[in-house]
Motif scaffolding. Structure first.
Motif, PDB file in Angstrom:
ATOM      1  N   VAL A  18      12.051   4.890   1.132  1.00  0.00           N
ATOM      2  CA  VAL A  18      11.246   4.949  -0.091  1.00  0.00           C
ATOM      3  C   VAL A  18       9.820   5.301   0.289  1.00  0.00           C
ATOM      4  CG1 VAL A  18      10.437   3.679  -2.109  1.00  0.00           C
ATOM      5  CG2 VAL A  18      12.675   3.160  -1.135  1.00  0.00           C
ATOM      6  N   THR A  19       9.199   6.185  -0.461  1.00  0.00           N
ATOM      7  CA  THR A  19       7.799   6.543  -0.234  1.00  0.00           C
ATOM      8  C   THR A  19       6.966   6.155  -1.447  1.00  0.00           C
ATOM      9  OG1 THR A  19       8.365   8.396   1.217  1.00  0.00           O
ATOM     10  CG2 THR A  19       6.177   8.428   0.198  1.00  0.00           C
ATOM     11  N   PHE A  20       5.951   5.328  -1.209  1.00  0.00           N
ATOM     12  CA  PHE A  20       4.975   4.990  -2.245  1.00  0.00           C
ATOM     13  C   PHE A  20       3.817   5.985  -2.141  1.00  0.00           C
ATOM     14  CE2 PHE A  20       5.621   0.223  -3.395  1.00  0.00           C
ATOM     15  CZ  PHE A  20       6.971   0.454  -3.594  1.00  0.00           C
ATOM     16  N   ALA A  21       3.597   6.750  -3.193  1.00  0.00           N
ATOM     17  CA  ALA A  21       2.504   7.722  -3.187  1.00  0.00           C
ATOM     18  C   ALA A  21       1.159   7.063  -3.446  1.00  0.00           C
ATOM     19  CB  ALA A  21       2.767   8.800  -4.228  1.00  0.00           C
ATOM     20  N   LYS A  22       1.174   5.827  -3.941  1.00  0.00           N
ATOM     21  CA  LYS A  22      -0.063   5.124  -4.249  1.00  0.00           C
ATOM     22  C   LYS A  22       0.125   3.634  -3.989  1.00  0.00           C
ATOM     23  CE  LYS A  22       1.334   4.738  -9.113  1.00  0.00           C
ATOM     24  NZ  LYS A  22       0.973   4.999 -10.525  1.00  0.00           N
ATOM     25  N   ASP A  23      -0.985   2.929  -3.891  1.00  0.00           N
ATOM     26  CA  ASP A  23      -0.925   1.484  -3.704  1.00  0.00           C
ATOM     27  C   ASP A  23      -0.311   0.819  -4.938  1.00  0.00           C
ATOM     28  OD1 ASP A  23      -2.253   2.006  -1.373  1.00  0.00           O
ATOM     29  OD2 ASP A  23      -4.174   1.160  -2.021  1.00  0.00           O
ATOM     30  N   SER A  24       0.345  -0.307  -4.729  1.00  0.00           N
ATOM     31  CA  SER A  24       0.869  -1.067  -5.852  1.00  0.00           C
ATOM     32  C   SER A  24      -0.275  -1.541  -6.743  1.00  0.00           C
ATOM     33  CB  SER A  24       1.641  -2.293  -5.361  1.00  0.00           C
ATOM     34  OG  SER A  24       2.746  -1.912  -4.581  1.00  0.00           O
ATOM     35  N   GLY A  25      -0.007  -1.603  -8.035  1.00  0.00           N
ATOM     36  CA  GLY A  25      -0.965  -2.136  -8.984  1.00  0.00           C
ATOM     37  C   GLY A  25      -0.626  -3.568  -9.360  1.00  0.00           C
ATOM     38  N   ALA A  26      -1.513  -4.181 -10.117  1.00  0.00           N
ATOM     39  CA  ALA A  26      -1.345  -5.595 -10.476  1.00  0.00           C
ATOM     40  C   ALA A  26      -0.108  -5.833 -11.324  1.00  0.00           C
ATOM     41  CB  ALA A  26      -2.586  -6.084 -11.215  1.00  0.00           C
ATOM     42  N   LYS A  27       0.395  -4.793 -11.990  1.00  0.00           N
ATOM     43  CA  LYS A  27       1.540  -4.968 -12.872  1.00  0.00           C
ATOM     44  C   LYS A  27       2.832  -4.393 -12.289  1.00  0.00           C
ATOM     45  CE  LYS A  27      -1.084  -5.218 -17.189  1.00  0.00           C
ATOM     46  NZ  LYS A  27      -1.183  -4.739 -18.592  1.00  0.00           N
ATOM     47  N   ASP A  28       2.795  -3.976 -11.034  1.00  0.00           N
ATOM     48  CA  ASP A  28       3.999  -3.406 -10.433  1.00  0.00           C
ATOM     49  C   ASP A  28       5.109  -4.444 -10.338  1.00  0.00           C
ATOM     50  OD1 ASP A  28       2.487  -1.132 -10.121  1.00  0.00           O
ATOM     51  OD2 ASP A  28       3.181  -0.752  -8.087  1.00  0.00           O
TER      52      ASP A  28
ATOM     53  N   PRO B 111       0.827  -1.201   0.000  1.00  0.00           N
ATOM     54  CA  PRO B 111       0.000   0.000   0.000  1.00  0.00           C
ATOM     55  C   PRO B 111       0.866   1.258   0.000  1.00  0.00           C
ATOM     56  CG  PRO B 111       0.120  -0.899   2.203  1.00  0.00           C
ATOM     57  CD  PRO B 111       0.839  -1.872   1.310  1.00  0.00           C
ATOM     58  N   ALA B 112       0.247   2.375  -0.276  1.00  0.00           N
ATOM     59  CA  ALA B 112       0.952   3.651  -0.186  1.00  0.00           C
ATOM     60  C   ALA B 112       1.520   3.820   1.227  1.00  0.00           C
ATOM     61  CB  ALA B 112       0.005   4.797  -0.519  1.00  0.00           C
ATOM     62  N   GLY B 113       2.708   4.408   1.311  1.00  0.00           N
ATOM     63  CA  GLY B 113       3.313   4.612   2.621  1.00  0.00           C
ATOM     64  C   GLY B 113       4.815   4.732   2.531  1.00  0.00           C
ATOM     65  N   ASP B 114       5.446   4.858   3.693  1.00  0.00           N
ATOM     66  CA  ASP B 114       6.892   5.011   3.804  1.00  0.00           C
ATOM     67  C   ASP B 114       7.531   3.677   4.176  1.00  0.00           C
ATOM     68  OD1 ASP B 114       6.741   7.755   3.279  1.00  0.00           O
ATOM     69  OD2 ASP B 114       6.429   8.222   5.407  1.00  0.00           O
ATOM     70  N   TYR B 115       8.645   3.371   3.507  1.00  0.00           N
ATOM     71  CA  TYR B 115       9.315   2.087   3.696  1.00  0.00           C
ATOM     72  C   TYR B 115      10.827   2.290   3.779  1.00  0.00           C
ATOM     73  CZ  TYR B 115       4.808   0.331   2.158  1.00  0.00           C
ATOM     74  OH  TYR B 115       3.461   0.075   2.051  1.00  0.00           O
ATOM     75  N   ILE B 116      11.479   1.299   4.367  1.00  0.00           N
ATOM     76  CA  ILE B 116      12.930   1.201   4.323  1.00  0.00           C
ATOM     77  C   ILE B 116      13.279   0.057   3.377  1.00  0.00           C
ATOM     78  CG2 ILE B 116      15.055   0.743   5.583  1.00  0.00           C
ATOM     79  CD1 ILE B 116      13.838   3.444   6.205  1.00  0.00           C
ATOM     80  N   LEU B 117      13.957   0.388   2.295  1.00  0.00           N
ATOM     81  CA  LEU B 117      14.449  -0.598   1.336  1.00  0.00           C
ATOM     82  C   LEU B 117      15.889  -0.931   1.704  1.00  0.00           C
ATOM     83  CD1 LEU B 117      14.383  -2.139  -1.447  1.00  0.00           C
ATOM     84  CD2 LEU B 117      15.166   0.024  -2.463  1.00  0.00           C
TER      85      LEU B 117
END
Length: 498
Positions: free
Chosen positions: A457-467, A405-411
């Motif tokens: 890393v910040t995801f501005a939107k939820d992942s899609g089916a083709k991500d 989902p959209a949000g902040d992550y540590i890669l």
């Protein structure tokens, strides 16, 4: 140990995954939290009754076998609706669905003498151990024995698995085992009444084995094995058998007591238990131990429960795939019925890292140099007169490999560089998010050791089916002179920022 009905409580996460360690799917951190009240109602492993390990029951692959029929949402029954997965049993015996019985709070896998049964008109070749048609011996002598086999529809990665069981008092096996990509773990193979003294499966023994099914999958495939002498006959009474499977170890338990401990240090790169596995319960004829007599049958291999516990983890990517050990799983799709453990083909259920033809000249998944497991991704040495043919060398995941989902992550990822000139940067691209993460100054890292690198890393939107995700090395970042060193990457992870 008390009997537990899984229908009496609900764990508080909303997807099919307990954690990402189970399969190739992902969950949010909130979905891996289990309340203290819920945990207090759950029985614990016989080896850890006070739950010092922090275990959480995985309901997708656990069953108390209550009711009058097997839950087909959880289990694949060999022969049900005419479908067989991988095989039809070890000839001359054949798996048949009618022998799968749930009653008295137990799963009973029945073995019967059925001279009127319409056996499948084909043979099963058992490696170097022989071949026979179903329903009779190689010389044509009738051996009309039907058995049963079931396996979980979901796989899991690492945890503690346990059954309470008793085998039938005949020359027929009871087995509690698991398979995954290029691997097999037999927690036990037992036989209540073998007819000869060949082999190490006796009426008072429990045999555990791990098998390596990486191609060429030729016998002998076992990489480690243990025979545990027992103070009881396996057909006389119920006992609890368990296995704790970790990243680099396997512990075997009987009635909660540790009986043996294997580690990766014992076997090195023969450590094959690196990918998610499904659990099997079945009965077979082992012809080298003799054949069951008509007078012995029917007998039941009885299982009071199967329970699998795991420890919640905060890595939101599929550990095996992003550790370069094997495929990512799409368990919303059924397994192909002919997909054997050594199958490395892409299909709707399993998919692998993709390298275009040119990138494959420089990047590859190698065995033997790793942070964990046995594999890593390597950028090979560039020869002194060699010209790299493309501007970008890439390894790419399948579509749908990133489900966050959209949000902040540590890669994070682990990097190993030999001494000498090396690429300056490694790029991670999240295709679908339009994000490129640069791990820079790789050439300034300490050499000949695994070093963990991190970026936010910040995801501005939820992942899609083709991500999907790609790993890139750019030609512009390679040394102008010969790159006389190897660069390796392992254990790519993402964790939610707390």
């Amino acid at each position: 140990m008390k009997k537990l009905s899984l229908k009496k409580f609900t764990l508080c996460f909303g997807t099919l995954c307990l954690t990402t360690a189970m399969t190739g799917c992902q969950t949010t951190e909130a979905e891996t939290v289990v309340s203290e009240a819920t945990q207090s109602s759950v029985v614990m492993p016989a080896s850890d009754q006070t739950n010092q390990g922090g275990w959480v029951l995985n309901q997708d692959v656990s069953d108390e076998f209550e009711g009058t029929k097997l839950d087909e949402d959880k289990w694949f029954i060999e022969g049900q609706h005419g479908d067989y997965y991988i095989w039809k049993g070890r000839a001359p015996s054949q798996f048949v669905p009618e022998n799968v019985i749930v009653e008295d709070g137990k799963l009973k896998l029945r073995t019967k003498w059925e001279p009127d049964y319409d056996f499948i008109k084909e043979s099963y070749a058992d490696g170097g151990m022989g071949s026979a048609p179903y329903g009779k011996l190689k010389d044509g002598t009738p051996m009309p024995v039907t058995t049963a086999g079931v396996l979980t529809k979901k796989r899991f990665l690492h945890g503690y698995m346990e059954v309470k069981s008793k085998v039938g008092n005949a020359a027929i096996t009871g087995a509690f085992w698991a398979i995954g990509y290029e691997q097999e773990l037999d927690i036990y193979e037992q036989m209540g009444n073998p007819k000869n003294k060949k082999g190490n499966i006796r009426e008072m023994n429990s045999l555990a084995t791990a098998h390596d099914w990486s191609p060429p999958a030729q016998r002998p495939t076992n990489v480690f094995q243990h025979v545990e002498p027992l103070p009881f006959r396996t057909a006389d009474e119920f006992h609890v058998y368990g296995a704790e499977w970790g990243v680099d170890f396997l512990k075997l338990f009987i009635d909660g007591r540790l009986v043996h401990h294997f580690t990766q240090d014992d076997v090195g790169t023969d450590w094959v238990l690196n990918n998610p596995m499904e659990i099997w319960l079945d009965s077979e004829i082992f012809h080298w131990l003799g054949y069951p007599h008509k007078e012995e049958l029917p007998v039941d291999f009885e299982i009071e429960y199967l329970r699998v516990w795991q420890k919640p983890i905060d890595n939101l990517l599929a550990p095996a795939f992003f550790g370069f050990e094997g495929p990512i799983l799409f368990e919303e799709n059924p397994r192909p019925l002919t997909m054997v453990p050594e199958d490395s083909n892409n299909n709707d259920y399993q998919k692998f890292w993709d390298f275009d033809e040119t990138s494959a000249k420089y990047l590859s998944i190698i065995e033997g140099d790793y942070a964990t497991g046995v594999n890593s991704l390597e950028l090979r040495q560039i020869d002194k007169n060699e010209t790299v043919e493309v501007d970008k060398i890439r390894a790419v995941t399948p579509e749908g490999a990133i489900k966050l989902p959209a949000g902040d992550y540590i890669l994070s990822m682990k990097v190993w560089a030999d001494k000498g000139r090396v690429a300056k940067n490694v790029y991670i691209n999240f295709e679908g998010q339009d994000i490129e993460v640069t791990f820079d100054e790789i050439d300034k890292l300490e050499r000949r050791q695994w070093i963990t690198l991190e970026k936010k890393v910040t995801f501005a939107k939820d992942s899609g089916a083709k991500d999907k995700l790609s790993i890139e090395i750019h030609k512009a970042d390679l040394p102008k002179k010969r790159m006389g060193t190897r660069l390796r990457i392992d254990d790519i992870e993402m964790k939610a920022v707390k």
